[in-house]
Structures are given as structure tokens and as C-alpha cells.
Design a protein around this motif. Structure first.
Motif, mmCIF file in Angstrom:
data_model
loop_
_atom_site.group_PDB
_atom_site.id
_atom_site.type_symbol
_atom_site.label_atom_id
_atom_site.label_comp_id
_atom_site.label_asym_id
_atom_site.label_seq_id
_atom_site.Cartn_x
_atom_site.Cartn_y
_atom_site.Cartn_z
ATOM 1 N N TYR A 266 -19.406 57.259 97.305
ATOM 2 C CA TYR A 266 -19.643 55.833 97.067
ATOM 3 C C TYR A 266 -20.535 55.587 95.858
ATOM 4 O O TYR A 266 -20.367 54.601 95.134
ATOM 5 C CB TYR A 266 -20.256 55.190 98.314
ATOM 6 N N TYR B 237 -19.838 51.897 94.220
ATOM 7 C CA TYR B 237 -19.950 51.024 95.397
ATOM 8 C C TYR B 237 -21.398 50.942 95.871
ATOM 9 O O TYR B 237 -21.863 49.884 96.290
ATOM 10 C CB TYR B 237 -19.075 51.543 96.531
ATOM 11 N N TRP B 238 -22.063 52.096 95.854
ATOM 12 C CA TRP B 238 -23.481 52.139 96.202
ATOM 13 C C TRP B 238 -24.286 52.327 94.923
ATOM 14 O O TRP B 238 -23.886 53.070 94.017
ATOM 15 C CB TRP B 238 -23.763 53.276 97.177
ATOM 16 N N ASN C 285 -27.878 49.874 100.915
ATOM 17 C CA ASN C 285 -26.569 49.973 100.264
ATOM 18 C C ASN C 285 -25.427 49.477 101.133
ATOM 19 O O ASN C 285 -24.512 48.828 100.630
ATOM 20 C CB ASN C 285 -26.309 51.422 99.828
ATOM 21 N N PHE D 142 -23.442 46.283 99.596
ATOM 22 C CA PHE D 142 -22.047 46.384 99.208
ATOM 23 C C PHE D 142 -21.222 45.292 99.870
ATOM 24 O O PHE D 142 -20.409 44.624 99.225
ATOM 25 C CB PHE D 142 -21.437 47.745 99.562
ATOM 26 N N ARG E 134 -21.883 41.904 98.263
ATOM 27 C CA ARG E 134 -21.249 41.790 96.942
ATOM 28 C C ARG E 134 -19.750 41.556 97.095
ATOM 29 O O ARG E 134 -19.156 40.731 96.388
ATOM 30 C CB ARG E 134 -21.504 43.048 96.110
ATOM 31 N N PRO F 283 -17.805 51.212 102.304
ATOM 32 C CA PRO F 283 -19.229 51.324 101.976
ATOM 33 C C PRO F 283 -20.101 50.305 102.714
ATOM 34 O O PRO F 283 -21.322 50.341 102.589
ATOM 35 C CB PRO F 283 -19.252 51.058 100.465
ATOM 36 N N ASN F 284 -19.485 49.399 103.463
ATOM 37 C CA ASN F 284 -20.232 48.414 104.256
ATOM 38 C C ASN F 284 -20.508 48.889 105.678
ATOM 39 O O ASN F 284 -21.247 48.231 106.419
ATOM 40 C CB ASN F 284 -19.438 47.109 104.342
#
Length: 540
Positions: free
Chosen positions: A14, A19-20, A208, A212, A215, A387-388
Motif C-alpha cells: 500500500y 495508498y498509504w 493510514n 485512505f 480520501r 487500504p481502508n
């Protein structure tokens, strides 16, 4: 205490994909303050408001108080406060110390609060003196002393019992001079959620995983610094905490908080604060739409009303549309925060025919009971990965392994199917929970309390439809020989045990026996079927 951490393989993946990042939540809020220090960051229904500069200064002083009481990086701080400006200050101050925010609902009963404090080993607790009909100082004085041992208590407002440090005193400390080094992959929050287990479980998110998701959601809806978010959903829940507080303030927007929901009051605040988007469970939408319809007023600034927690009825979406509200359904969980949403360019009917399309970077699949990935249109369990996704449950390694696979797929427990346009449709649940007005109730927890009642031999709690709340609980009980019990007595018994009021059964059925299969398992589908066939279930 076992604190889950991000998987090293996915962490590398990630970060490599972008992503992170290295951002932290308080770092991004601080950057927003640098860009626009005099802009209103948060305001609430009392009329209180804080600019970004004031939010920064007050949270610095409160962080100094927490430092003086020994709160350090990695400690857990529990916050049991309504949707107030002070609550946001407590969140930001906690994270500035490198501590982990643990927001819990003000609807929690004494037993729930004690359980969470013990589970988390909380180093500090923020509570209101009184809120609505509850005196939290009295509730705390009745909690077992062991649950409060070693904790710093901060009280916002007064109650009957003089307990803890007053808010004004805690916020008068010298700003925390010692810089706490934060890492984006550190735990940032523990959010408790009810499932099939008898007790709530604490989902751990890092900076993170939270950032993510926010965002991705803000990008899909083109939400930015110029937006004003209206948040009637409790900031103790994922919706209010992540999408209200974190998304709004890290983007540099303005947050409008409502602590006591009523449709007319909410509609007026939406208009007065010129809010551009909001999110809440179906009852919020229904009551706001009814208030607007009654007064003939509108909300010209409001672009989106995101609705989740339960299916959104077509009639309600059409009614809202007729008075100018764009409703967009959204789906997710505390473990995998909203990962599908109806996008602005989707057809209007997707709000009631789907639960949205996946956000960018998040995968969704439908899986059979045999573990096979199912094609479009087939019903199975909804899995998500991205990534969430949370990193695990606090102090629950076995439960984490059960719900979160080694390759990152989270099992939702919801039955769903994928549609040809890529949208998701939830059709039912594998998990035995009740979703009352967007709040999850573990039926097993309520059942465990019910069977401790001296008059009750066995009990089952099931969801029954409710026109406004979506679902409420119906307790079906078998009483002991020579005994009787009423709904009022059941509620009084549960409240005395410290059970939260929103978990109370709202209907009671007394049956001679509960239907069971040959192995002795209660067949709840037969209970639901019989209740549904009953023209008018008699309440005792």
C-alpha cells in the motif's frame, strides 16, 4: 493486551502504491490550520464554535494536561461525549499525544462503559456531567472501582457527584511542549461494534487506514475544503468520527455538529449553517424530509444526503427528491468503513436499488459458503479488501483471524450480490444483529441478560420491521413455572443491569416453548416467520 498491527506485506504494497502515506490525522489538521487559521473548523448546536487556530491552541493545552497525567504514545483514551466542540478537542488532543482515541456512545449504559474501560485499559476518560436524562457522574460512581483504577477522568459540565477534573481546568494547562513523534501506521482509534458475539469488539484502525478511506470517499464525491458537513450521527460511531470529524478537518472544511436529533431542529441547522453534505441512517433522512415538507422550506446548499445503516425505501428517496434532496446510499462497516457509495453520476434509482459501487482502491467480492467467488447476480457473503480495512480487534487474535483473512479479505457477514454495473446490493445478514436506527445491537448480549432474569427460562431476540427505525428488537421468552413477566419489568431489569436503553426489546412475546432443531439450536427463522404472520403481536 494484544494490539493488532498492519500486515507487513500489505503495508509495503500500500505504501508502494501511494495508498498509504506518511500523513497523520493531527498533522493534516495542523496543516489546515496553517492554511486558514481564522476559518471555522467546528461549530455545534449550542452556538459554540472554534476556528482552526482555536482548535489547535485548545487541543495543545489539553494535550499538555494529558501529558501531565502520564498519557503516552500507544495509550488508549476513552471519550464518551455528545456531538460538541469539546469532543473534537478531546479527539485531537488525544492524537497529538500519540494516544489512541476510543469514542463510545453516550447511549452506553453503565455495564457497557465498564466493559470498554476494562477491555481497553484506558488511561483517561472524558465524560459529560449530565446529558439528556443521564447523569454520568452518578453512573461512574456506581461502576466497580477496578474499572476506573489508574484512570484520569475529565468531566465536561457538572453532575450530582464531584468526580474527575473539570473541563475548563484541564484546558488551562500549558501547551504540550514535548513533541510526540507519530507514525502513520500507528493505531489511531479503537471503535467498538456489535456483532454476533455477546460483547462488543474493538476494531483497531491506524491513521493510514482511516485517511485512505476518507480520501477515497471525498474524491468520489468531490468534497473539499469549501464544504460544510452536517453531522447528526454520533461522533462516537464510524460515520460521525471518520466521515464527520476526520474527513472534514483533514480537508480543511467546516463541521456542523448536532447533539440531540429532531427533524425540525436538524433542518434549521442545515439551513442556518449552509451545510453542503450530510450522512446518517434512514430515520435521519425521514425526519428531516418530513420537517422540510411541513414547512415548505428547502436546503439549496445541500448537495448530498448519504444514507446507510439500513435499506433506503424507494418512497422515501422519491419524497426527498421532490423537495430537492439528492439521496445516495452508502455501505460499509466499522471494520471496513463505507467502501461502496452511489456516485454522483449514477442514476437516481441506484439510491434504492443498490448500495453503491466500490470506492477506488477497494475490492469487493461475493463468496459462497464453500469459499468460491460467485459471478454477478449470485447471492453469497460480501467480502471486501483494501487500504481502508481495519487491522484487527483489540485483544482478540482468534476473532481477528476468523473475520480478517491472512490475505486481507474482511468477511462482512452480510448476504449480497453484485449487479452488472458493478454496484453492490445487500439482501440480508448472516450475523445475528439488529440494526435499530443505524445502531447495531448484539442479540446474544441481550439474550444473555434476559436469561439471568429470575422469571425467564429461555429467550430469543429477533429483529422486527419498524417504519422509522428500520428494525427493533422483539424478545420471545419462555417463563418459569408459576412465573410471569411484562415488557416494563424486562426493561426495568435490563436498565438496572446497566444495559444501554437503545438495546431494550420494544416488544415482548411469551411462548410455551421456543422452536429448536434436533441439536437443540433455536430456529430463529421460524420465530421470525411466526411473528411476521401475526397480524398484531400482543405486547405484555
Amino acid at each position: 493486551m494484544w494490539m493488532p498491527r498492519p500486515d507487513p506485506g500489505r503495508t509495503a504494497e500500500y505504501h508502494a502504491a501511494g495508498y498509504w502515506r506518511d500523513d497523520t490525522i493531527p498533522g493534516l489538521i495542523g496543516a489546515a490550520a496553517c492554511r486558514a487559521p481564522d476559518k471555522i473548523a467546528v461549530r455545534d448546536a449550542s452556538g459554540e464554535q472554534l476556528t482552526y487556530a482555536e482548535l489547535g491552541a485548545q487541543s495543545d493545552r489539553l494535550a499538555g494536561f494529558l501529558a501531565s497525567r502520564g498519557v503516552e504514545r500507544g495509550d488508549i483514551v476513552t471519550v464518551c461525549l455528545p456531538n460538541w466542540c469539546a469532543t473534537v478537542v478531546a479527539f485531537v488532543a488525544t492524537m497529538k499525544r500519540g494516544a489512541i482515541v476510543n469514542p463510545i456512545p453516550v447511549t452506553y449504559g453503565r455495564a457497557d462503559i465498564a466493559y470498554v474501560l476494562t477491555k481497553c485499559g484506558s488511561r483517561a476518560l472524558f465524560v459529560s456531567g449530565r446529558f439528556r436524562s443521564v447523569d454520568f457522574t452518578v453512573a461512574l460512581s456506581e461502576i466497580n472501582a477496578a474499572a476506573l483504577a489508574g484512570q484520569t477522568i475529565v468531566r465536561v459540565g457538572d453532575g450530582e457527584v464531584d468526580i474527575g477534573t473539570p473541563w475548563t481546568e484541564a484546558c488551562s494547562y500549558t501547551a504540550n511542549a514535548g513533541v510526540v513523534k507519530l507514525a502513520a501506521d500507528d493505531p489511531a482509534a479503537v471503535l467498538f461494534t456489535s456483532g454476533t458475539e455477546s460483547r462488543s469488539k474493538g476494531a483497531v484502525h491506524t491513521h493510514n487506514t482511516i485517511l485512505f478511506g476518507e480520501r477515497a470517499l471525498s474524491r468520489a464525491l468531490a468534497i473539499g475544503a469549501n464544504d460544510i458537513a452536517f453531522m447528526p450521527s454520533p461522533v462516537s460511531h464510524t460515520t460521525g468520527f471518520m466521515h464527520g470529524v476526520v474527513m472534514t478537518l483533514t480537508l480543511g472544511g467546516t463541521l456542523s455538529l448536532l447533539d440531540v436529533f429532531e427533524g425540525g431542529r436538524a433542518a434549521r441547522q442545515l439551513a442556518d449553517h449552509r451545510c453542503t453534505w450530510t450522512m446518517g441512517a434512514t430515520p435521519f433522512l425521514a425526519d428531516i424530509a418530513a420537517a422540510l415538507e411541513q414547512t415548505g422550506s428547502g436546503l439549496p446548499d445541500l448537495r448530498y444526503f448519504m444514507c446507510g445503516g439500513a435499506p433506503v425505501p424507494e418512497a422515501l428517496v422519491r419524497k426527498a427528491g421532490a423537495i430537492g434532496l439528492r439521496v445516495m446510499s452508502i455501505y460499509g462497516s466499522t471494520e471496513s468503513p463505507p467502501h461502496t457509495v452511489v456516485h454522483p453520476d449514477d442514476p437516481a434509482e441506484n439510491a434504492w436499488t443498490t448500495d453503491g459501487r466500490p470506492l477506488g482502491g477497494i475490492e469487493v467480492r461475493i463468496v459462497s459458503t464453500e469459499g468460491l467467488v460467485l459471478p454477478v447476480g449470485e447471492i453469497g457473503e460480501e467480502f471486501s479488501r483494501g487500504p481502508n480495512t481495519f487491522v484487527g480487534y483489540l485483544d482478540e487474535p482468534e476473532l481477528t483471524a476468523k473475520d480478517l483473512a491472512a490475505d486481507g479479505w474482511y468477511r462482512s457477514g452480510d448476504l449480497a450480490r453484485l449487479l452488472p454495473d458493478g454496484s453492490l446490493r445487500i439482501v440480508g445478514r448472516l450475523k445475528d444483529i439488529i440494526v435499530r436506527g443505524g445502531q447495531n445491537i448484539s442479540v446474544r448480549e441481550v439474550e444473555d441478560y434476559l436469561v439471568s432474569h429470575p422469571a425467564i427460562q429461555s429467550a430469543a431476540v429477533v429483529a422486527v420491521p419498524h417504519p422509522r427505525l428500520g428494525e427493533t428488537g422483539c424478545a420471545v421468552v419462555v417463563v418459569r413455572s408459576g412465573c410471569s413477566v411484562t415488557l416494563a419489568e424486562v426493561v426495568e431489569f435490563l436498565l438496572a443491569k446497566g444495559v444501554a436503553r437503545f438495546k431494550m426489546p420494544e416488544r415482548l412475546e411469551i411462548w410455551p416453548a421456543l422452536p429448536m432443531n434436533p441439536s437443540g439450536k433455536i430456529q430463529k427463522f421460524l420465530i421470525r416467520k411466526k411473528l411476521a404472520e401475526s397480524a398484531d403481536g400482543r405486547q405484555s
